[in-house]
Write a protein that holds these residues in place. Structure first.
Motif, PDB file in Angstrom:
ATOM      1  N   LEU A 129       5.043  69.531  37.275  1.00 26.25           N
ATOM      2  CA  LEU A 129       6.059  69.712  38.317  1.00 26.25           C
ATOM      3  C   LEU A 129       7.188  68.704  38.202  1.00 26.25           C
ATOM      4  CD1 LEU A 129       7.075  70.869  41.035  1.00 26.25           C
ATOM      5  CD2 LEU A 129       5.548  69.251  42.186  1.00 26.25           C
ATOM      6  N   GLY A 130       8.409  69.189  38.205  1.00 27.11           N
ATOM      7  CA  GLY A 130       9.600  68.361  38.385  1.00 27.11           C
ATOM      8  C   GLY A 130      10.516  69.173  39.275  1.00 27.11           C
ATOM      9  N   THR A 131      10.675  68.777  40.534  1.00 25.84           N
ATOM     10  CA  THR A 131      11.334  69.694  41.473  1.00 25.84           C
ATOM     11  C   THR A 131      12.815  69.879  41.188  1.00 25.84           C
ATOM     12  OG1 THR A 131      11.942  67.978  43.061  1.00 25.84           O
ATOM     13  CG2 THR A 131       9.759  69.041  43.345  1.00 25.84           C
ATOM     14  N   ASP A 132      13.465  68.841  40.592  1.00 23.39           N
ATOM     15  CA  ASP A 132      14.931  68.848  40.481  1.00 23.39           C
ATOM     16  C   ASP A 132      15.560  69.007  41.867  1.00 23.39           C
ATOM     17  OD1 ASP A 132      17.365  68.591  39.243  1.00 23.39           O
ATOM     18  OD2 ASP A 132      17.442  70.645  38.498  1.00 23.39           O
ATOM     19  N   SER A 133      14.840  68.565  42.894  1.00 15.34           N
ATOM     20  CA  SER A 133      15.420  68.624  44.243  1.00 15.34           C
ATOM     21  C   SER A 133      16.728  67.832  44.214  1.00 15.34           C
ATOM     22  CB  SER A 133      14.427  68.021  45.243  1.00 15.34           C
ATOM     23  OG  SER A 133      14.968  68.071  46.548  1.00 15.34           O
ATOM     24  N   ALA A 134      17.813  68.500  44.581  1.00 12.95           N
ATOM     25  CA  ALA A 134      19.159  67.947  44.343  1.00 12.95           C
ATOM     26  C   ALA A 134      20.011  68.147  45.592  1.00 12.95           C
ATOM     27  CB  ALA A 134      19.796  68.642  43.148  1.00 12.95           C
ATOM     28  N   PRO A 135      20.060  67.115  46.460  1.00 16.15           N
ATOM     29  CA  PRO A 135      20.785  67.290  47.721  1.00 16.15           C
ATOM     30  C   PRO A 135      22.298  67.304  47.543  1.00 16.15           C
ATOM     31  CG  PRO A 135      19.979  65.015  47.517  1.00 16.15           C
ATOM     32  CD  PRO A 135      19.447  65.768  46.336  1.00 16.15           C
ATOM     33  N   HIS A 136      22.908  68.318  48.112  1.00 15.92           N
ATOM     34  CA  HIS A 136      24.369  68.382  48.277  1.00 15.92           C
ATOM     35  C   HIS A 136      24.594  68.805  49.719  1.00 15.92           C
ATOM     36  CE1 HIS A 136      25.457  68.150  43.994  1.00 15.92           C
ATOM     37  NE2 HIS A 136      24.405  68.922  43.754  1.00 15.92           N
ATOM     38  N   THR A 137      25.628  68.253  50.355  1.00 19.82           N
ATOM     39  CA  THR A 137      25.913  68.687  51.719  1.00 19.82           C
ATOM     40  C   THR A 137      26.343  70.150  51.703  1.00 19.82           C
ATOM     41  OG1 THR A 137      28.214  68.031  51.535  1.00 19.82           O
ATOM     42  CG2 THR A 137      26.665  66.388  52.428  1.00 19.82           C
ATOM     43  N   ASP A 138      26.175  70.814  52.847  1.00 14.16           N
ATOM     44  CA  ASP A 138      26.625  72.213  52.944  1.00 14.16           C
ATOM     45  C   ASP A 138      28.114  72.318  52.611  1.00 14.16           C
ATOM     46  OD1 ASP A 138      24.093  72.896  53.612  1.00 14.16           O
ATOM     47  OD2 ASP A 138      24.504  73.374  55.713  1.00 14.16           O
ATOM     48  N   ALA A 139      28.892  71.307  53.037  1.00 12.78           N
ATOM     49  CA  ALA A 139      30.335  71.359  52.759  1.00 12.78           C
ATOM     50  C   ALA A 139      30.592  71.408  51.258  1.00 12.78           C
ATOM     51  CB  ALA A 139      31.032  70.147  53.377  1.00 12.78           C
ATOM     52  N   ASN A 140      29.760  70.725  50.491  1.00 14.64           N
ATOM     53  CA  ASN A 140      29.959  70.728  49.030  1.00 14.64           C
ATOM     54  C   ASN A 140      29.356  71.951  48.349  1.00 14.64           C
ATOM     55  OD1 ASN A 140      31.465  68.391  48.887  1.00 14.64           O
ATOM     56  ND2 ASN A 140      29.667  67.069  48.715  1.00 14.64           N
ATOM     57  N   LYS A 141      28.392  72.594  49.003  1.00 17.39           N
ATOM     58  CA  LYS A 141      27.811  73.826  48.428  1.00 17.39           C
ATOM     59  C   LYS A 141      28.681  75.038  48.759  1.00 17.39           C
ATOM     60  CE  LYS A 141      24.030  74.560  46.974  1.00 17.39           C
ATOM     61  NZ  LYS A 141      23.659  74.643  45.534  1.00 17.39           N
ATOM     62  N   LEU A 142      29.198  75.061  50.002  1.00 17.34           N
ATOM     63  CA  LEU A 142      29.842  76.281  50.515  1.00 17.34           C
ATOM     64  C   LEU A 142      31.357  76.157  50.390  1.00 17.34           C
ATOM     65  CD1 LEU A 142      27.620  76.575  53.714  1.00 17.34           C
ATOM     66  CD2 LEU A 142      27.221  77.581  51.456  1.00 17.34           C
ATOM     67  N   GLN A 143      31.827  76.209  49.177  1.00 16.62           N
ATOM     68  CA  GLN A 143      33.267  76.114  48.938  1.00 16.62           C
ATOM     69  C   GLN A 143      33.598  76.886  47.667  1.00 16.62           C
ATOM     70  OE1 GLN A 143      34.894  72.737  47.037  1.00 16.62           O
ATOM     71  NE2 GLN A 143      33.041  71.508  47.300  1.00 16.62           N
TER      72      GLN A 143
END
Ligand code: DOR
Ligand code: ZN
Length: 347
Positions: A245-259
């Motif tokens: 397992l390597g999740t690659d969990s990668a946080p980006h704010t919604d503002a940076n995802k939804l553009q």
């Protein structure tokens, strides 16, 4: 009837924690269920030297809430200027557990990555000599290569030549997304492993694009056809020690995802273990979950397994996970698998 499953505590062999406020917000999400994680070095600026890795490790430990135990396993970001002796010293001191190869331009904050692989040959040779693993973001960046083919082409044009030229180099193919990658891992005799993310076991490319675009399912490498998702499920649930397992969990704010030009990354730190229990149960392979999440990774990295445990409990009703976590930079959306999940963790 409630069903419960106690496992050796899992580790995450590929995790993005970022820095500052975001680090403080996301770290508890991982530390709740995981003992250790391989920490990705793609900060701005990247974690290139042993001194930077040491300072980043201190910031992670300082961000850990009281009463939580978690060990960050540090990596160095490979550049064409990386000094083999700095890498060797960082390894010898126990600080650094892997070096990360980003082909320049392949993904988030990869601009300082490698363009000319000849230039990093002395570092790779030193790593082979000392047994330090190379983690690869396995995608070529050539404009003429279709984004859905970039992983398969990387294996042929970059990874296999590097491995042939550097006998003994230990490589982890990170976040594999194709049957080609799983087959390549199986076809090799030694020194090769692969991480698989939670989300690539759950979504295929239709989930991203059919019925409207779903930015929260966009990550790199991008999810592929269904046949590849099924191949990843087969690899993860097989018990084969080369897959972990390597999740690659990668946080980006919604503002940076939804553009119009949204960032790549799925945030799975909060609900990975319940989702994996669901997937492994669906594949009738719950007994292999401990190998995938808790045993195969330490064996590859030549580290002891965690002493602590984790218990997964199957509830009678669907479990409600938080849809978002709040950060001072704005909300981060937690990966939504699109189906009901009955598993939860008791740490
Ligand atoms: O989806 C991704 N997000 N893939 C990567 O390789 C990098 C990561 C990030 O740092 O956001
Ligand atoms: Zn990553």
């Amino acid at each position: 009837m409630t069903q419960s499953l106690t496992l050796t505590r899992p580790d995450d062999w590929h995790l993005h924690l970022r820095d500052g406020d975001m680090l403080r917000a996301v770290l508890p999400e991982t530390a709740r269920d995981f003992g250790r994680a391989i920490i990705m070095p793609n900060l701005v600026p990247p974690v290139v030297t042993a001194a930077q890795a040491g300072a980043y490790r201190d910031r992670i430990l300082a961000a850990l809430p009281e009463g939580m135990a978690f060990e960050p396993l540090m990596t160095l970001y490979l550049t064409e200027e990386t000094d083999p002796e700095d890498v060797a010293a960082a390894h010898a001191s126990g600080l650094v557990k892997a070096v990360k190869l980003y082909p320049a331009g392949a993904t988030t904050n990869s601009a300082s990555g490698v363009t000319d692989f000849e230039k990093v040959r002395p570092v790779l040779e030193k790593m082979a000599e000392i047994g330090l693993p190379l983690c690869t973001h396995g995608e070529v960046t050539d404009h003429d290569i279709d984004i859905f083919d970039r992983e398969a082409v990387f294996i042929d044009r970059v990874l296999d030549p590097i491995r042939r030229a550097t006998p003994g180099l230990r490589v982890v193919m990170e976040h594999i997304t194709t049957a080609n990658a799983a087959d390549y891992v199986r076809s090799q005799e030694a020194d090769l492993g692969a991480t698989i993310t939670t989300h690539h076991l759950i979504i295929n490319r239709n989930h991203i694009l059919v019925g409207g675009i779903k930015p929260h399912y966009y990550c790199l490498p991008v999810a592929k056809r269904e046949e590849h998702r099924l191949a990843l499920r087969a690899a993860a649930t097989s018990g084969d020690a080369r897959f972990f397992l390597g999740t690659d969990s990668a946080p980006h704010t919604d503002a940076n995802k939804l553009q119009p030009c949204g960032c790549a990354g799925c945030f799975t730190a909060s609900n990975t273990m319940p989702l994996l229990a669901h997937v492994f149960e669906e594949e009738d392979a719950l007994e292999q979950l401990e190998r995938f999440a808790s045993k195969n990774g330490p064996a590859f990295y030549r580290l002891p397994e965690n002493d602590r445990q984790i218990t997964l409990v199957k509830q009678d009703a669907p479990v409600r996970f938080p849809e978002k976590i709040d950060t001072p930079d704005g909300p981060v959306t937690v990966f939504d698998p699109g189906f009901d999940v009955y598993w939860s963790t008791e740490s």
